[in-house]
Design an enzyme around this catalytic site. Structure first.
Site, PDB file in Angstrom:
ATOM      1  N   ALA A  84       0.836  -1.202   0.000  1.00  0.00           N
ATOM      2  CA  ALA A  84       0.000   0.000   0.000  1.00  0.00           C
ATOM      3  C   ALA A  84       0.871   1.252   0.000  1.00  0.00           C
ATOM      4  O   ALA A  84       2.021   1.235   0.456  1.00  0.00           O
ATOM      5  CB  ALA A  84      -0.913  -0.008   1.227  1.00  0.00           C
ATOM      6  N   ARG A  86       0.918   3.820   1.761  1.00  0.00           N
ATOM      7  CA  ARG A  86       1.376   4.339   3.056  1.00  0.00           C
ATOM      8  C   ARG A  86       2.654   3.643   3.527  1.00  0.00           C
ATOM      9  O   ARG A  86       3.319   4.138   4.439  1.00  0.00           O
ATOM     10  CB  ARG A  86       0.266   4.180   4.103  1.00  0.00           C
ATOM     11  CG  ARG A  86      -0.151   2.741   4.378  1.00  0.00           C
ATOM     12  CD  ARG A  86      -1.329   2.715   5.346  1.00  0.00           C
ATOM     13  NE  ARG A  86      -1.783   1.359   5.617  1.00  0.00           N
ATOM     14  CZ  ARG A  86      -2.641   0.685   4.843  1.00  0.00           C
ATOM     15  NH1 ARG A  86      -3.124   1.266   3.749  1.00  0.00           N
ATOM     16  NH2 ARG A  86      -3.020  -0.530   5.160  1.00  0.00           N
ATOM     17  N   TYR A  87       2.991   2.499   2.917  1.00  0.00           N
ATOM     18  CA  TYR A  87       4.208   1.780   3.308  1.00  0.00           C
ATOM     19  C   TYR A  87       5.384   2.071   2.369  1.00  0.00           C
ATOM     20  O   TYR A  87       6.512   1.681   2.666  1.00  0.00           O
ATOM     21  CB  TYR A  87       3.954   0.265   3.314  1.00  0.00           C
ATOM     22  CG  TYR A  87       2.885  -0.174   4.271  1.00  0.00           C
ATOM     23  CD1 TYR A  87       2.991   0.088   5.637  1.00  0.00           C
ATOM     24  CD2 TYR A  87       1.754  -0.846   3.834  1.00  0.00           C
ATOM     25  CE1 TYR A  87       2.004  -0.306   6.527  1.00  0.00           C
ATOM     26  CE2 TYR A  87       0.760  -1.252   4.714  1.00  0.00           C
ATOM     27  CZ  TYR A  87       0.891  -0.977   6.057  1.00  0.00           C
ATOM     28  OH  TYR A  87      -0.078  -1.365   6.934  1.00  0.00           O
ATOM     29  N   LEU A  88       5.123   2.703   1.232  1.00  0.00           N
ATOM     30  CA  LEU A  88       6.156   2.903   0.223  1.00  0.00           C
ATOM     31  C   LEU A  88       6.640   4.342   0.213  1.00  0.00           C
ATOM     32  O   LEU A  88       5.903   5.269   0.551  1.00  0.00           O
ATOM     33  CB  LEU A  88       5.617   2.532  -1.167  1.00  0.00           C
ATOM     34  CG  LEU A  88       5.161   1.080  -1.353  1.00  0.00           C
ATOM     35  CD1 LEU A  88       4.583   0.892  -2.741  1.00  0.00           C
ATOM     36  CD2 LEU A  88       6.323   0.126  -1.132  1.00  0.00           C
TER      37      LEU A  88
END
Length: 416
Positions: A84, A86-88
């Site tokens: 997602a 928000r993690y990258l």
């Protein structure tokens, strides 16, 4: 993609800067330029090596099942989706910085109001190379489909230089420089009439093969068996390939494979297909080519907007349209730069004029009652323009030293 690049520039996400969350980039782009919907997926896709020959974003984190670096870059191991947003984390690649971001300025690009008129967005970026050739594009909009293939960056630059030297160069002559597609997944291409047709007219069919070898391997610690080792695929992932092999075996289309092992890793695709005793490897290979993604056909449909309407272009046509736009952009940029240089040289001339008679200048300024009177006296006495007189009056006392005169002369020579 253009709006995402503008967001990268706004947030100063250069190749040598720190990464920032993809969600941060998405929020900026949606708020400033793109209210139609999310763009995180596009930003991540621009950093996937199995889709782009030369990456447009540098993504830090899990971008999915493709190999991102090393000798097997571009190959897909699995169909895994990226993490997602928000993690990258993301920033520009060197390619994007040099080809696109460094070309964004107020003079050589077309600009327009954004969706709410609160700022301006780039309507068109003219890249420093014909980027459509080195990063193919697939899509459909307004009833027009396109499928552009990627060509090698070095070859495209050599071909572009050849075109600039001789705009009447033939397709066959240009074909010697740009010898055929260079696909992101690194598959082999059968160079035939279809490749040349796609190159010259923008419409053709390209046959693409993976890579394999036949060798003896140990099977169940008993004996040696022939095995087909797959090290590259025409398209898709190793996961997809094994699914197709299983379906072909279950359907009776391939009957000489007894076992399959997937040793694929970040080092590359490595699939081991063990054959029955006495099996014919060449027959099995022909069956694999017929029923799996070891072989694929790419239909090229190089539709692009050259003027007002979509047209189909060969490689030479794309280079020609890029060259025309590039010349126009550079003329605009250098014309504006010349104006700025001439304006600065005009001010320098004023400084050098008054520095040659500085004592008299100081006397005139001190005897003037107002700034306007001082400017008027300077213009009359030394024949200065309004801009020169204003610059002289704004000049700090530290610039009256002799060393400063030498610096001003040096600056003028450099500008000249």
């Amino acid at each position: 993609q253009r709006r995402i690049m503008l967001g990268l520039k706004d947030l100063k996400l250069r190749p040598d800067s720190q990464f920032k969350k993809v969600s941060r980039l998405e929020g900026h782009v949606l708020g400033s330029y793109h209210p139609q919907g999310g763009c995180a997926g596009t930003a991540i896709n621009m950093g996937q090596a199995n889709g782009f020959r030369y990456l447009l974003t540098n993504i830090h984190g899990n971008v999915g099942g493709s190999i991102q670096d090393g000798p097997s870059v571009g190959q897909s191991i699995s169909e895994d989706a990226p993490a997602a947003a928000r993690y990258l984390e993301v920033k520009a690649t060197s390619f994007t910085q040099e080809v696109f971001l460094d070309e964004i300025d107020k003079y050589s690009c077309k600009w327009r109001d954004n969706y709410d008129g609160s700022t301006q967005e780039v309507q068109q970026i003219v890249p420093s190379i014909p980027s459509l050739l080195v990063n193919g594009a697939v899509g459909i909009a307004a009833g027009y489909a396109c499928n552009h293939v990627s060509y090698n960056l070095g070859e495209v630059i050599k071909g572009t230089v050849a075109y600039i030297k001789n705009p009447k160069i033939t397709d066959k002559a240009l074909y010697k420089f740009i010898t055929g597609p260079d696909l992101p997944q690194g598959a082999r291409i059968l160079k035939d009439d279809g490749v040349y047709a796609a190159f010259s007219s923008g419409h053709g069919s390209i046959k693409v093969y993976g890579k394999w070898e036949v060798k003896k391997v140990s099977y169940r610690k008993k004996s040696k068996r022939d095995a087909i080792i797959i090290t590259s695929l025409a398209s898709g992932s190793s996961e997809r390939f094994l699914e197709k092999v299983k379906a072909a075996v279950d359907g009776g289309k391939i009957d000489q494979i007894v076992d399959a092992a997937d040793h694929s890793s970040r080092e590359g695709i490595n699939i081991e297909l063990i054959l029955k005793a006495g099996a014919d490897p060449q027959l099995v290979i022909s069956q694999l080519l017929a029923h799996t993604n070891l072989y694929d056909t790419i239909g090229v449909n190089a539709t692009a907007i050259g003027g007002a309407i979509p047209e189909m272009f060969g490689v030479k046509g794309i280079i020609a349209h890029w060259h025309k736009a590039r010349c126009s952009a550079l003329k605009s940029r250098y014309s504006a730069e010349c104006v700025r240089i001439l304006d600065r040289m005009h001010i320098l001339d004023g400084f050098l004029t008054i520095l040659a008679d500085i004592d008299e200048v100081v006397k005139v300024i001190k005897s003037s009652k107002t700034r306007e009177t001082a400017a008027s006296n300077l213009k009359k006495r030394w024949k200065l323009s309004d801009a020169q007189a204003s610059a002289v009056l704004a000049m700090p006392l530290s610039r009256l030293v002799n060393a400063e005169r030498l610096e001003l002369k040096k600056e003028k020579e450099e500008l000249q």
